[in-house]
Design an enzyme around this catalytic site. Structure first.
Site, PDB file in Angstrom:
ATOM      1  N   ASP A 216     -17.032 -27.979  -0.740  1.00  0.00           N
ATOM      2  CA  ASP A 216     -16.916 -28.945   0.550  1.00  0.00           C
ATOM      3  C   ASP A 216     -17.388 -27.981   1.812  1.00  0.00           C
ATOM      4  O   ASP A 216     -16.680 -26.873   1.916  1.00  0.00           O
ATOM      5  CB  ASP A 216     -15.845 -29.635   0.815  1.00  0.00           C
ATOM      6  CG  ASP A 216     -15.882 -30.574   1.932  1.00  0.00           C
ATOM      7  OD1 ASP A 216     -16.700 -31.721   1.724  1.00  0.00           O
ATOM      8  OD2 ASP A 216     -15.085 -30.629   2.880  1.00  0.00           O
ATOM      9  N   GLU A 267     -15.957 -14.698 -14.430  1.00  0.00           N
ATOM     10  CA  GLU A 267     -14.867 -14.521 -15.533  1.00  0.00           C
ATOM     11  C   GLU A 267     -14.854 -15.518 -16.504  1.00  0.00           C
ATOM     12  O   GLU A 267     -14.067 -15.530 -17.502  1.00  0.00           O
ATOM     13  CB  GLU A 267     -13.763 -14.152 -14.717  1.00  0.00           C
ATOM     14  CG  GLU A 267     -13.719 -12.742 -14.132  1.00  0.00           C
ATOM     15  CD  GLU A 267     -12.237 -12.492 -13.302  1.00  0.00           C
ATOM     16  OE1 GLU A 267     -11.232 -13.199 -13.764  1.00  0.00           O
ATOM     17  OE2 GLU A 267     -12.584 -12.323 -12.073  1.00  0.00           O
TER      18      GLU A 267
HETATM   19  C1  NOJ Z   1     -18.211 -33.526   3.184  1.00  0.00           C
HETATM   20  C2  NOJ Z   1     -17.719 -34.638   2.463  1.00  0.00           C
HETATM   21  O1  NOJ Z   1     -18.591 -34.932   1.477  1.00  0.00           O
HETATM   22  C3  NOJ Z   1     -17.318 -35.838   3.451  1.00  0.00           C
HETATM   23  O2  NOJ Z   1     -16.850 -37.014   2.735  1.00  0.00           O
HETATM   24  C4  NOJ Z   1     -16.103 -35.267   4.155  1.00  0.00           C
HETATM   25  O3  NOJ Z   1     -15.630 -36.130   4.974  1.00  0.00           O
HETATM   26  C5  NOJ Z   1     -16.522 -33.870   4.936  1.00  0.00           C
HETATM   27  N1  NOJ Z   1     -17.201 -33.208   4.107  1.00  0.00           N
HETATM   28  C6  NOJ Z   1     -14.892 -33.188   5.509  1.00  0.00           C
HETATM   29  O4  NOJ Z   1     -14.419 -32.643   4.546  1.00  0.00           O
END
Ligand code: NOJ
Ligand code: CA
Length: 543
Positions: A216, A267
């Site tokens: 993310d 790894e």
């Molecule tokens: C991207 C994620 O796909 C989204 O759903 C989220 O709100 C934001 N990052 C923050 O983590």
């Protein structure tokens, strides 16, 4: 899962060539499961790991290679699980670690891999580190976030992506940074304890057999050390962040994190990282997938492209070029849990559905990996979620000006019974209301219908598996008026053309080859040509 040969597009750099061998992820079709909305096993109205596990045979039948699960961790619940309280546990709403292990084992038996979501840019405000930092400004945990001393104004002009300032106050008047919701304080990656803890997290899950992570906000993590003002504002209509947001995103140090994470994955055989890199410039995005960094980074261009040959051709060409330069496959995305469903984006109703069907053929022909969002294979539209049922912080933080993402997160319809089979019959209401007419999209109905969107996806995935030109060939893109053609050449020399008519009149395509698959029964074959009505696509095997 067949191994396919990928074409090495740039061979000047030995490392690039080495990366272009063909491990599974280079051409994988990865199915994204919004866990909360996929299948509820125990009748509390919330999708869970046991529910997903019970539906693995469906995913195997559909023909995907891997499953990426949106965050399954204990969470404060402020942003659909992207506010994590404990990175090495499972939220009790979804099950426990043994359920995750059982899921991985069952998936493996079916030839499927499991990819988890990991969220390194921020934690939940309920994470023990942030709680400790609130209680004691001088504790070691406080250094793992971005705090600033009390003052009238926030430290700079940074804005939250969900609306409003990116700084909120603690009860004792300090400021803390959150580039998303206030419940998601940003971590300070210049504190070594942060990096060390994430390495433990990666190993924790890799030791349990997962095949990698979707990372993310991989373009975040580090911020300008001087916390200088951003030169401009971000607009959600852009393809991603650029120089106007240079102080909050894409800091050079972040690439060292991905080098380190890559070495950890190395790894563990056959594991991979795919990054969410929302930068406007595809060349910058591709840099996150250099040979010693993440294996892939999502290409979001088509997610934001209007239905036009110019936009789609530019999206495909720019991605092939950018990722080709670093020897990484493109990871195509047409839908996910953050964007309106394709059917709705492309115009809604019959037109939107026809375009979504055609777009599926386009994306599944392209070389690289394809990420399919659960429900797109059913042709689900964006659901109309009443304001009082909404959960997305984007809706609330924008004062209702932005409708938010709930409409693409509504539970899956599995059958035509009341409740559409999401939860066991007669149990709780689903966590988001399912529209009353969604039995029409049910898996059980579409499996029996040779013309359904589901049948189209299943046929397309089987053909993609069988033909080296599809998904793993070398692609060239051309346009003529409203007709877009992707010419895919397999390592065995075979050629398949994906032709899409994005215009409003019928397009005649000269071909004596075989129609492998058409997005609509209205596509007509005559001896020397194929007639494509508006908003249709075809796969043609040229002899
Ligand atoms: C991207 C994620 O796909 C989204 O759903 C989220 O709100 C934001 N990052 C923050 O983590
Ligand atoms: Ca449940």
């Amino acid at each position: 899962m067949a191994m396919r040969l990928a074409t090495v597009r740039t061979t000047t750099d030995e490392q690039v060539a080495a990366q272009s061998a063909s491990p599974w992820w280079r051409t994988a079709v990865v199915y994204q499961v919004y866990l909360r909305s996929f299948a509820d096993s125990n009748g509390d109205g919330i999708g869970d790991l046991a529910g997903l596990r019970s539906r693995l045979p469906y995913l195997s039948w559909l023909g995907v290679d891997a499953v990426w699960i949106n965050p399954h961790y204990p969470s404060g619940g402020a942003d659909g699980g992207y506010d994590i309280c404990d990175y090495r546990a499972v939220d009790p709403e979804y099950g426990d670690v043994s359920d995750l292990e059982a899921l991985v084992a069952d998936a493996r038996d079916l030839g499927l891999r499991v990819v988890l979501d990991v969220v390194p840019n921020h934690t939940s405000d309920r994470h023990p580190w942030f709680q400790a930092a609130l209680a004691d400004p001088d504790c070691p945990e406080a250094a793992r976030y971005h705090f600033a001393p009390p003052s009238e104004e926030p430290p700079n002009n940074w804005q939250s992506l969900f609306g409003g300032p990116a700084w909120s106050r603690t009860p004792d008047g300090r400021w803390y940074l959150h580039l998303f919701a206030p419940e998601q304080p940003d971590l300070n990656w210049r504190d070594p304890a942060v990096a060390a803890d994430f390495e433990r997290t990666l190993r924790f899950w890799l030791d349990r057999g997962v095949s990698g992570f979707r990372v993310d906000v991989a373009y975040g993590l580090f911020k300008d050390p001087g916390l200088r003002d951003n030169p401009g504002a971000y607009s959600p209509t852009l393809f991603g962040h650029g120089p106007e947001q240079a102080m909050t995103w894409n800091q050079p140090e972040v690439h060292d994190v991905w080098r380190r994470w890559r070495s950890i994955c190395d790894e563990y055989p056959e594991t991979m990282l795919v990054g969410e890199v929302c930068l406007a410039d595809p060349q910058e995005v591709a840099l996150y997938s250099r040979p010693d960094e993440m294996h892939q980074s999502f290409c979001f261009r088509l997610l934001k492209s209007p239905w036009s040959t110019a936009s789609f051709a530019d999206g495909v060409r720019s991605a092939l070029d950018a990722f080709g330069r670093v020897g990484a496959p493109v990871s195509w995305v047409l839908g996910n849990h953050d964007k309106d469903r394709q059917v709705t984006r492309f115009g809604g109703g019959a037109v939107g559905t026809a375009r979504a069907r055609a777009a599926a053929l386009l994306v599944l022909s392209l070389p690289g990996s394809a990420y399919l969002y659960a429900g797109d294979e059913l042709g689900l539209p964006q659901a109309d979620v009443p304001d009082e049922a909404k959960r997305d912080p984007i809706f609330f933080r924008s004062g209702g000006a932005r409708s938010g993402r709930d409409g693409c997160r509504v539970p899956m319809p599995w059958n035509t019974e009341p409740g559409v089979g999401f939860s066991p019959a007669g149990t709780a209401q689903p966590w988001l209301p399912i529209p009353g007419d969604w039995d029409r999209y049910a898996v059980s109905r579409q499996t029996r219908d040779g013309g359904s969107v589901l049948t189209l996806y299943r046929r397309a995935l089987a053909l993609r598996e069988a033909h080296p030109a599809l998904g793993s060939g070398d692609a060239t893109v051309s346009t003529r008026g409203d007709v877009l053609t992707v010419r895919c050449t397999g390592a065995d020399g075979s050629v398949i053309r994906c032709v899409v008519n994005m215009g409003s009149g019928t397009a005649l395509v000269r071909s004596r080859g075989t129609v492998l698959l058409a997005s609509s029964t209205t596509v007509r074959r005559s001896p020397a040509s194929v007639a494509l009505p508006p908003d249709t696509a075809v796969w043609l095997a040229d002899s």
